[in-house]
Write a protein that holds these residues in place. Structure first.
Motif, PDB file in Angstrom:
ATOM      1  N   MET A   1       0.856  -1.184   0.000  1.00 29.09           N
ATOM      2  CA  MET A   1       0.000   0.000   0.000  1.00 29.09           C
ATOM      3  C   MET A   1       0.893   1.236   0.000  1.00 29.09           C
ATOM      4  N   THR A   2       0.884   2.001  -1.081  1.00 27.49           N
ATOM      5  CA  THR A   2       1.749   3.158  -1.229  1.00 27.49           C
ATOM      6  C   THR A   2       1.005   4.428  -0.890  1.00 27.49           C
ATOM      7  N   ASN A   3       1.694   5.351  -0.201  1.00 25.20           N
ATOM      8  CA  ASN A   3       1.074   6.594   0.250  1.00 25.20           C
ATOM      9  C   ASN A   3       1.999   7.760  -0.102  1.00 25.20           C
ATOM     10  N   SER A   4       2.194   7.997  -1.402  1.00 24.59           N
ATOM     11  CA  SER A   4       3.211   8.949  -1.836  1.00 24.59           C
ATOM     12  C   SER A   4       2.849  10.389  -1.524  1.00 24.59           C
ATOM     13  N   CYS A   5       1.565  10.682  -1.253  1.00 26.22           N
ATOM     14  CA  CYS A   5       1.144  12.079  -1.079  1.00 26.22           C
ATOM     15  C   CYS A   5       0.753  12.408   0.345  1.00 26.22           C
ATOM     16  N   LYS A   6       1.076  11.545   1.277  1.00 23.22           N
ATOM     17  CA  LYS A   6       0.661  11.767   2.662  1.00 23.22           C
ATOM     18  C   LYS A   6       1.746  12.554   3.402  1.00 23.22           C
ATOM     19  N   GLU A   7       1.542  13.851   3.528  1.00 25.31           N
ATOM     20  CA  GLU A   7       2.466  14.715   4.235  1.00 25.31           C
ATOM     21  C   GLU A   7       1.696  15.586   5.216  1.00 25.31           C
ATOM     22  N   PHE A   8       2.322  15.895   6.352  1.00 28.46           N
ATOM     23  CA  PHE A   8       1.641  16.724   7.350  1.00 28.46           C
ATOM     24  C   PHE A   8       2.661  17.412   8.234  1.00 28.46           C
ATOM     25  N   VAL A   9       2.175  18.393   9.001  1.00 26.40           N
ATOM     26  CA  VAL A   9       2.994  19.158   9.935  1.00 26.40           C
ATOM     27  C   VAL A   9       2.259  19.225  11.271  1.00 26.40           C
ATOM     28  N   ILE A  10       2.975  18.982  12.368  1.00 26.38           N
ATOM     29  CA  ILE A  10       2.425  19.262  13.693  1.00 26.38           C
ATOM     30  C   ILE A  10       3.350  20.286  14.348  1.00 26.38           C
ATOM     31  N   SER A  11       2.760  21.214  15.072  1.00 20.49           N
ATOM     32  CA  SER A  11       3.517  22.339  15.614  1.00 20.49           C
ATOM     33  C   SER A  11       2.994  22.705  16.988  1.00 20.49           C
ATOM     34  N   GLU A  12       3.892  23.180  17.854  1.00 16.13           N
ATOM     35  CA  GLU A  12       3.445  23.638  19.178  1.00 16.13           C
ATOM     36  C   GLU A  12       4.348  24.747  19.686  1.00 16.13           C
ATOM     37  N   HIS A  13       3.726  25.720  20.331  1.00 13.93           N
ATOM     38  CA  HIS A  13       4.417  26.834  20.974  1.00 13.93           C
ATOM     39  C   HIS A  13       4.592  26.462  22.440  1.00 13.93           C
ATOM     40  N   ILE A  14       5.852  26.299  22.866  1.00 14.99           N
ATOM     41  CA  ILE A  14       6.145  25.870  24.232  1.00 14.99           C
ATOM     42  C   ILE A  14       6.616  27.070  25.043  1.00 14.99           C
ATOM     43  N   LYS A  15       5.919  27.336  26.142  1.00 14.04           N
ATOM     44  CA  LYS A  15       6.224  28.487  26.983  1.00 14.04           C
ATOM     45  C   LYS A  15       6.984  28.048  28.243  1.00 14.04           C
ATOM     46  N   ASN A  16       7.537  29.030  28.944  1.00 15.47           N
ATOM     47  CA  ASN A  16       8.196  28.800  30.236  1.00 15.47           C
ATOM     48  C   ASN A  16       9.324  27.782  30.151  1.00 15.47           C
ATOM     49  N   ILE A  17      10.164  27.890  29.125  1.00 17.89           N
ATOM     50  CA  ILE A  17      11.228  26.902  28.982  1.00 17.89           C
ATOM     51  C   ILE A  17      12.273  27.027  30.088  1.00 17.89           C
ATOM     52  N   SER A  18      12.375  28.183  30.712  1.00 20.57           N
ATOM     53  CA  SER A  18      13.380  28.363  31.761  1.00 20.57           C
ATOM     54  C   SER A  18      13.039  27.581  33.028  1.00 20.57           C
ATOM     55  N   ARG A  19      11.805  27.157  33.172  1.00 20.55           N
ATOM     56  CA  ARG A  19      11.446  26.419  34.384  1.00 20.55           C
ATOM     57  C   ARG A  19      11.716  24.919  34.261  1.00 20.55           C
ATOM     58  N   PHE A  20      12.134  24.465  33.078  1.00 23.88           N
ATOM     59  CA  PHE A  20      12.438  23.044  32.917  1.00 23.88           C
ATOM     60  C   PHE A  20      13.592  22.656  33.829  1.00 23.88           C
ATOM     61  N   VAL A  21      13.437  21.517  34.488  1.00 21.38           N
ATOM     62  CA  VAL A  21      14.500  20.984  35.342  1.00 21.38           C
ATOM     63  C   VAL A  21      15.097  19.761  34.658  1.00 21.38           C
ATOM     64  N   ALA A  22      16.237  19.313  35.162  1.00 19.59           N
ATOM     65  CA  ALA A  22      16.913  18.153  34.583  1.00 19.59           C
ATOM     66  C   ALA A  22      15.993  16.938  34.587  1.00 19.59           C
ATOM     67  N   GLU A  23      16.011  16.192  33.507  1.00 19.52           N
ATOM     68  CA  GLU A  23      15.234  14.967  33.319  1.00 19.52           C
ATOM     69  C   GLU A  23      13.746  15.227  33.096  1.00 19.52           C
ATOM     70  N   GLU A  24      13.362  16.470  32.825  1.00 18.87           N
ATOM     71  CA  GLU A  24      11.940  16.757  32.629  1.00 18.87           C
ATOM     72  C   GLU A  24      11.525  16.517  31.184  1.00 18.87           C
ATOM     73  N   TYR A  25      10.371  15.806  31.038  1.00 16.18           N
ATOM     74  CA  TYR A  25       9.765  15.569  29.735  1.00 16.18           C
ATOM     75  C   TYR A  25       8.754  16.669  29.415  1.00 16.18           C
TER      76      TYR A  25
END
Length: 282
Positions: A1-25
């Motif tokens: 099953m070929t899907n040569s035209c299936k393209e998409f974009v997902i996007s997100e604006h991430i805020k407060n990056i300075s509050r991330f701590v080590a090992e945080e997902y």
């Protein structure tokens, strides 16, 4: 099953990056594209910004699937500066693909952070989707635990919540929530007692899940070996306030674990008669 035209974009604006701590997902919301659920994951680890594309398509009981892709992950500053990396990968189960050293975290904050925010994007081209029959293994030990947790706000900082113990394959299991340092921790716990007659081990693959009553879900996979009553999971599964905003409905959430036991030693089931004899001579 070929899907040569299936393209998409997902996007997100991430805020407060300075509050991330080590090992945080940080997980973006799941978005379906061509009937396949996708999301992105970032991770602050060892001083780096890790960046992954995740395919969340569930494994089928009676057939295997594979999704051949070409994808580009983009880190974009709100002022237009961007960093991109491209890869080809074939997804064959719920998993992720990306870069563990996409950029150093300090460089991300200095060069890409604007008003403490960044934008992440995944540009994906599906090249081919295939399905094939799957031979079932009758000896597989797979089980599901799930529980609706009410009054989530009553779990105080430093506190724990345990579900009732349930036996699966004659082994007692339960789920655990921990609220610590503003994070929602989620764990699988084995309650099998230690024995003075013989040691035991249980090797497992697990998929821990947080589900909103409105259908939004978050899952993280892991592998562990249980050798005593103990919990394994993630102390930083999600920030507590993100859990409240994204997953809590009417002060309730659903937690679950899909568990596959890959190996057991010293756990052979005893008959009630042998157990009685052992007890008499203990």
């Amino acid at each position: 099953m070929t899907n040569s035209c299936k393209e998409f974009v997902i996007s997100e604006h991430i805020k407060n990056i300075s509050r991330f701590v080590a090992e945080e997902y940080y997980f973006t919301n799941t978005e379906e594209r061509f009937n396949i659920p996708w999301r992105m994951r970032i991770w602050k680890k060892n001083g780096y910004f890790e960046f992954y594309l995740r395919c969340e398509k569930e494994e089928c009981e009676n057939r295997k699937w594979s999704i051949e892709t070409e994808f580009t992950l983009k880190l974009i500053s709100c002022n237009g500066k961007r960093l991109t990396k491209t890869d080809n990968y074939t997804f064959e189960k719920p998993e992720e693909r990306g870069w563990s050293e996409f950029i150093r975290w300090k460089e991300l904050e200095c060069d890409y952070g604007v008003d403490d925010s960044i934008v992440v994007e995944a540009h994906v081209k599906i090249i081919k989707i295939t399905y094939s029959p799957c031979i079932e293994n009758e000896n597989q030990k797979i089980f599901l635990l799930h529980h609706t947790v009410k009054n989530v706000s009553s779990i105080k900082e430093g506190g724990n919540y345990f579900t009732n113990t349930e036996k699966r394959f004659n082994i007692p299991w339960r789920l655990q929530i921990q609220r610590f340092n503003e994070f929602f921790g989620l764990y699988l716990r084995c309650e099998k007692e230690l024995s003075n007659r013989r040691n035991w081990t249980i090797e497992v693959e697990y998929d821990l899940r947080l589900v909103s009553l409105n259908g939004q879900s978050l899952s993280i996979k892991g592998t562990s070996t249980f050798e005593k009553p103990i919990s394994y999971g993630y102390c930083k599964f999600i920030r507590w306030d993100d859990m409240e905003n994204k997953y809590m409905v009417n002060d309730s959430v659903i937690i679950g674990a899909l568990v596959k036991i890959t190996k057991m030693t010293g756990c052979e089931e005893q008959t009630s008669w042998s157990w009685m004899i052992n007890s008499m001579f203990a």
